[in-house]
Scaffold this active site. Structure first.
Site, PDB file in Angstrom:
ATOM      1  N   ARG A 196       0.826  -1.216   0.000  1.00 28.06           N
ATOM      2  CA  ARG A 196       0.000   0.000   0.000  1.00 28.06           C
ATOM      3  C   ARG A 196       0.856   1.260   0.000  1.00 28.06           C
ATOM      4  O   ARG A 196       0.451   2.295   0.541  1.00 28.06           O
ATOM      5  CB  ARG A 196      -0.960   0.027   1.201  1.00 28.06           C
ATOM      6  CG  ARG A 196      -2.049  -1.023   1.130  1.00 28.06           C
ATOM      7  CD  ARG A 196      -3.127  -0.749   2.187  1.00 28.06           C
ATOM      8  NE  ARG A 196      -3.999  -1.903   2.365  1.00 28.06           N
ATOM      9  CZ  ARG A 196      -4.452  -2.344   3.527  1.00 28.06           C
ATOM     10  NH1 ARG A 196      -4.101  -1.746   4.644  1.00 28.06           N
ATOM     11  NH2 ARG A 196      -5.249  -3.391   3.584  1.00 28.06           N
ATOM     12  N   ARG A 203      -7.054  11.722  -5.570  1.00 26.67           N
ATOM     13  CA  ARG A 203      -8.300  11.005  -5.284  1.00 26.67           C
ATOM     14  C   ARG A 203      -9.465  11.974  -5.130  1.00 26.67           C
ATOM     15  O   ARG A 203     -10.575  11.715  -5.606  1.00 26.67           O
ATOM     16  CB  ARG A 203      -8.140  10.142  -4.030  1.00 26.67           C
ATOM     17  CG  ARG A 203      -9.426   9.398  -3.661  1.00 26.67           C
ATOM     18  CD  ARG A 203      -9.180   8.291  -2.686  1.00 26.67           C
ATOM     19  NE  ARG A 203     -10.434   7.712  -2.195  1.00 26.67           N
ATOM     20  CZ  ARG A 203     -10.506   6.617  -1.476  1.00 26.67           C
ATOM     21  NH1 ARG A 203      -9.409   5.958  -1.154  1.00 26.67           N
ATOM     22  NH2 ARG A 203     -11.673   6.152  -1.067  1.00 26.67           N
ATOM     23  N   ASP A 261      -7.172  -3.092  -7.112  1.00 29.69           N
ATOM     24  CA  ASP A 261      -7.829  -3.709  -5.965  1.00 29.69           C
ATOM     25  C   ASP A 261      -8.079  -5.176  -6.282  1.00 29.69           C
ATOM     26  O   ASP A 261      -8.325  -5.530  -7.434  1.00 29.69           O
ATOM     27  CB  ASP A 261      -9.150  -3.002  -5.661  1.00 29.69           C
ATOM     28  CG  ASP A 261      -9.725  -3.424  -4.323  1.00 29.69           C
ATOM     29  OD1 ASP A 261     -10.520  -4.386  -4.297  1.00 29.69           O
ATOM     30  OD2 ASP A 261      -9.367  -2.821  -3.304  1.00 29.69           O
TER      31      ASP A 261
END
Length: 342
Positions: free
Chosen positions: A27, A40, A77
């Site tokens: 991550r 984002r 993901d």
């Protein structure tokens, strides 16, 4: 003079010992980075980022530009696989992913596959591959079948995976059919990533620790062994990292039976035990506690020194025992790099 084009992480995955271990962090492209939070917010959400190939490529490269890690991990993901298998996927703010219809209530056969939903991921890989420095190893990934199945059955994540575990005991034939379907899509998906430009792949089994030994053998080891075997038949030179989080004492059997090229260790594994219990030639990855990274200072220094000492004589990729946490101070990541690289 050091070879600035050598991919030390890739060499380590192939069994080569490095005097200074290569480093990347799970991550590493995420919420602890202000540049990630800004992008984002601009794109409107996590799934929007994943499906915008140019933005996902930018996110993948952000930690490389800032820190110079030895590996870049694809920004995506694990749930893009059930999405491609026909489930709807969305993210609830503050609560995480959701899938529908839940397979605890609906048969697998009711889903209609939508393989083109994976196309943005392959395009992200191509864009990152084109922009990555020669010395940086590019890592792709997928979720392992057990972990993916738990989400597909329950429609969301859960700490105990109770619905999936009950399903597997109640109807092992139907559960096996689901696992087999996930295996098929996953092999094609990882093969597509490799063709598009990744150098190695990692199999994340985030919920592997919830199973009994017999269930672990059937639903973790056997499916991952099949994926490794089929992927090696297509791409014999591409290393595969297995990361069965929570496996503990079952790690030696996992390594032996799956034939992964490297083994990720979570933060609960005693590194001295792992070094003594695993084949000396097997590269290991990990396993700094993400909370030690947040703490910084002497706690971080002690933990780093122990890992470097314990794994000094085997191929070792320095990493966390799980994903970097959103409240991790950037200065602690910079300090970690100085500690590891001397």
């Amino acid at each position: 003079m050091a070879d600035m084009t050598k991919r030390t992480l890739l060499a380590t995955l192939r069994g080569e010992h490095q005097a200074t271990p290569p480093i990347w962090l799970m991550r590493q492209a995420g919420r602890y980075l202000p540049e990630y939070r800004a992008l984002r917010a601009k794109k409107g959400g996590f799934l929007e980022l994943v499906n915008d190939s140019a933005a996902a490529a930018e996110v993948t490269l952000q930690p490389i530009k800032r820190f110079g890690f030895d590996g870049a991990i694809l920004f995506s993901d694990i749930l893009v696989v059930p999405h491609a298998m026909g489930q709807n996927l969305w993210f609830e703010e503050g609560e995480g992913p959701r899938l529908a219809p839940r397979l605890v209530d609906h048969a697998l056969e009711t889903l209609t596959a939508v393989p083109q939903r994976l196309d943005p991921v392959y395009e992200t890989v191509r864009q990152v591959h084109a922009g990555l420095a020669a010395q940086t190893t590019f890592l792709g990934f997928a979720g392992s079948p057990w972990t993916v199945a738990t989400y597909m059955i329950a429609g969301q994540g859960s700490r105990e995976q109770a619905e999936a575990r009950r399903f597997a005991y109640r109807d092992p034939v139907a559960f096996q059919a689901l696992v087999d379907a996930i295996i098929g899509v996953t092999v094609d998906y990882l093969s597509g990533q490799i063709k598009a430009g990744v150098d190695a792949v990692q199999l994340f089994d985030s919920w592997a620790g919830s199973l009994s030994p017999a269930q672990f053998e059937r639903w973790v080891i056997a499916p991952n062994a099949t994926i490794v075997s089929q992927l090696k038949a297509r791409h014999p030179d591409t290393p595969i990292i297995g990361f069965p989080k929570g496996a503990g004492g079952k790690l030696p059997a996992y390594a032996r039976e799956t034939q992964v090229d490297a083994l990720g260790l979570d933060e609960t594994v005693d590194p001295a035990w792992a070094d003594a219990s695993l084949p000396k030639s097997l590269p290991v990855q990990g396993n700094l506690d993400p909370l030690a990274l947040i703490a910084g200072g002497a706690a971080l220094e002690t933990a780093v020194e122990r890992l470097l000492s314990v794994f000094a004589d085997r191929p070792h990729i320095f990493n966390l025992g799980h994903g970097i946490l959103p409240d991790t101070p950037i200065e602690n990541v910079e300090a970690l790099l100085r500690m590891v690289r001397g």
